[in-house]
Structures are given as structure tokens and as C-alpha cells.
Design a protein around this motif. Sequence first.
Motif, short mmCIF file in Angstrom:
data_model
loop_
_atom_site.label_atom_id
_atom_site.label_comp_id
_atom_site.label_asym_id
_atom_site.label_seq_id
_atom_site.Cartn_x
_atom_site.Cartn_y
_atom_site.Cartn_z
N LYS A 157 0.84 -1.21 0.00
CA LYS A 157 0.00 0.00 0.00
C LYS A 157 0.87 1.25 0.00
N ILE A 158 1.90 1.23 0.82
CA ILE A 158 2.81 2.39 0.92
C ILE A 158 3.52 2.62 -0.41
N LYS A 159 3.99 1.56 -1.04
CA LYS A 159 4.65 1.70 -2.35
C LYS A 159 3.70 2.30 -3.37
N ASN A 160 2.44 1.86 -3.37
CA ASN A 160 1.45 2.41 -4.30
C ASN A 160 1.19 3.88 -4.02
N GLU A 161 1.11 4.24 -2.74
CA GLU A 161 0.90 5.65 -2.38
C GLU A 161 2.08 6.50 -2.83
N LEU A 162 3.28 5.99 -2.68
CA LEU A 162 4.46 6.73 -3.13
C LEU A 162 4.42 6.94 -4.64
N GLU A 163 3.97 5.94 -5.36
CA GLU A 163 3.85 6.07 -6.81
C GLU A 163 2.78 7.10 -7.17
N GLU A 164 1.66 7.10 -6.44
CA GLU A 164 0.61 8.09 -6.68
C GLU A 164 1.11 9.51 -6.37
N ILE A 165 1.88 9.65 -5.33
CA ILE A 165 2.45 10.97 -4.99
C ILE A 165 3.36 11.43 -6.11
N LYS A 166 4.17 10.53 -6.62
CA LYS A 166 5.07 10.87 -7.73
C LYS A 166 4.26 11.34 -8.94
N ILE A 167 3.18 10.64 -9.25
CA ILE A 167 2.33 11.02 -10.38
C ILE A 167 1.73 12.41 -10.14
N ASP A 168 1.24 12.66 -8.92
CA ASP A 168 0.68 13.98 -8.58
C ASP A 168 1.73 15.08 -8.70
N LEU A 169 2.94 14.79 -8.25
CA LEU A 169 4.01 15.79 -8.33
C LEU A 169 4.35 16.09 -9.79
N ASP A 170 4.44 15.06 -10.59
CA ASP A 170 4.73 15.26 -12.01
C ASP A 170 3.62 16.06 -12.68
N TYR A 171 2.38 15.75 -12.33
CA TYR A 171 1.24 16.47 -12.90
C TYR A 171 1.25 17.94 -12.48
N SER A 172 1.54 18.19 -11.22
CA SER A 172 1.51 19.58 -10.73
C SER A 172 2.56 20.45 -11.42
N LYS A 173 3.60 19.84 -11.96
CA LYS A 173 4.62 20.59 -12.70
C LYS A 173 4.11 21.03 -14.07
N THR A 174 3.07 20.37 -14.57
CA THR A 174 2.60 20.64 -15.93
C THR A 174 1.48 21.67 -15.99
N ILE A 175 0.89 22.01 -14.86
CA ILE A 175 -0.26 22.92 -14.90
C ILE A 175 0.17 24.36 -14.63
N TYR A 176 -0.52 25.27 -15.27
CA TYR A 176 -0.24 26.69 -15.08
C TYR A 176 -0.60 27.13 -13.67
N PHE A 177 0.16 28.03 -13.13
CA PHE A 177 -0.09 28.59 -11.80
C PHE A 177 -0.20 27.51 -10.73
N SER A 178 0.61 26.49 -10.85
CA SER A 178 0.52 25.36 -9.91
C SER A 178 0.77 25.81 -8.47
N TYR A 179 1.52 26.91 -8.31
CA TYR A 179 1.79 27.40 -6.95
C TYR A 179 0.53 27.96 -6.28
N LEU A 180 -0.49 28.27 -7.08
CA LEU A 180 -1.74 28.80 -6.53
C LEU A 180 -2.76 27.70 -6.27
N ARG A 181 -2.55 26.55 -6.84
CA ARG A 181 -3.53 25.47 -6.73
C ARG A 181 -3.25 24.58 -5.52
N SER A 182 -4.28 23.90 -5.10
CA SER A 182 -4.07 22.96 -4.00
C SER A 182 -3.23 21.80 -4.50
N LYS A 183 -2.48 21.23 -3.63
CA LYS A 183 -1.58 20.14 -3.99
C LYS A 183 -2.26 18.81 -3.68
N PRO A 184 -2.57 18.02 -4.70
CA PRO A 184 -3.29 16.77 -4.48
C PRO A 184 -2.50 15.76 -3.64
N TYR A 185 -1.21 15.93 -3.59
CA TYR A 185 -0.40 14.96 -2.84
C TYR A 185 -0.41 15.21 -1.34
N PHE A 186 -0.90 16.35 -0.88
CA PHE A 186 -0.94 16.61 0.57
C PHE A 186 -1.78 15.57 1.31
#
Length: 109
Positions: free
Chosen positions: A55-84
Motif C-alpha cells: 500500500k505504501i509503495k502504491n501511495e508513493l507512486e501516486e504521490i510521484k504522479i501527482d508531483l509530475d502532474y503539478s509541474k505541468t499545470i499553469y499557476f501550480s503554486y496557486l492550486r491545492s496540492k493533491p499529494y498533501f
Amino acid sequence: SSIQSFNVESVNIVLENLDIAKKIEIVNSLFEDNQRETDKTIVLSLNNLHEITEKIKNELEEIKIDLDYSKTIYFSYLRSKPYFEKLKKLERHSKILDSRLDLFLKLFN
């Protein structure tokens, strides 16, 4: 890829505080070392440890996906972070891992 290869310091701090990479290494080693175990209680305990590490390994992979996605969206610093939320879940699961590992060690000794 390494468990702690994220480029976000706040995420790496959480992972370091949880010491999650080393715990997973230990659990994997325990699991490998006890493949031929026949005691039902120890086998059950090992399976529970293995389940929570997966479960932990899967969550880490999901966090990585969220982090990668947040780098691709405009104004990501203003948006909520799904990985929190996933980090909070990871912290809960890390506590479960700790208690299961503690129980296993008590049973094993």
C-alpha cells in the motif's frame, strides 16, 4: 527509481521523518528470509507487513504522479496540492507499518 527521489523538499522531509525507505527494505528482507516459515501466526504477521508495504509503495507512486502532474499545470503554486492528502495517508500507513513490525518482532522472539 528510488523511494526518495522527489524534487519537492516538503515531500522529502516527510519521507525522511517517516524513514519509510529503510522500513520497507527491512520488511522486504524479513519477508524474503522467512519464505519457508510454517508457523501460522508468523506467516499471517508477515503477510500483513507485506500488505501494508505494498500500500505504501502504491501511495508513493501516486504521490510521484501527482508531483509530475503539478509541474505541468499553469499557476501550480496557486492550486491545492493533491499529494498533501496522500502524504497524510502515508503517515497513517507508516504508523500501521510500525505497529505491525513491532508485533511481528514480539511474535518472532
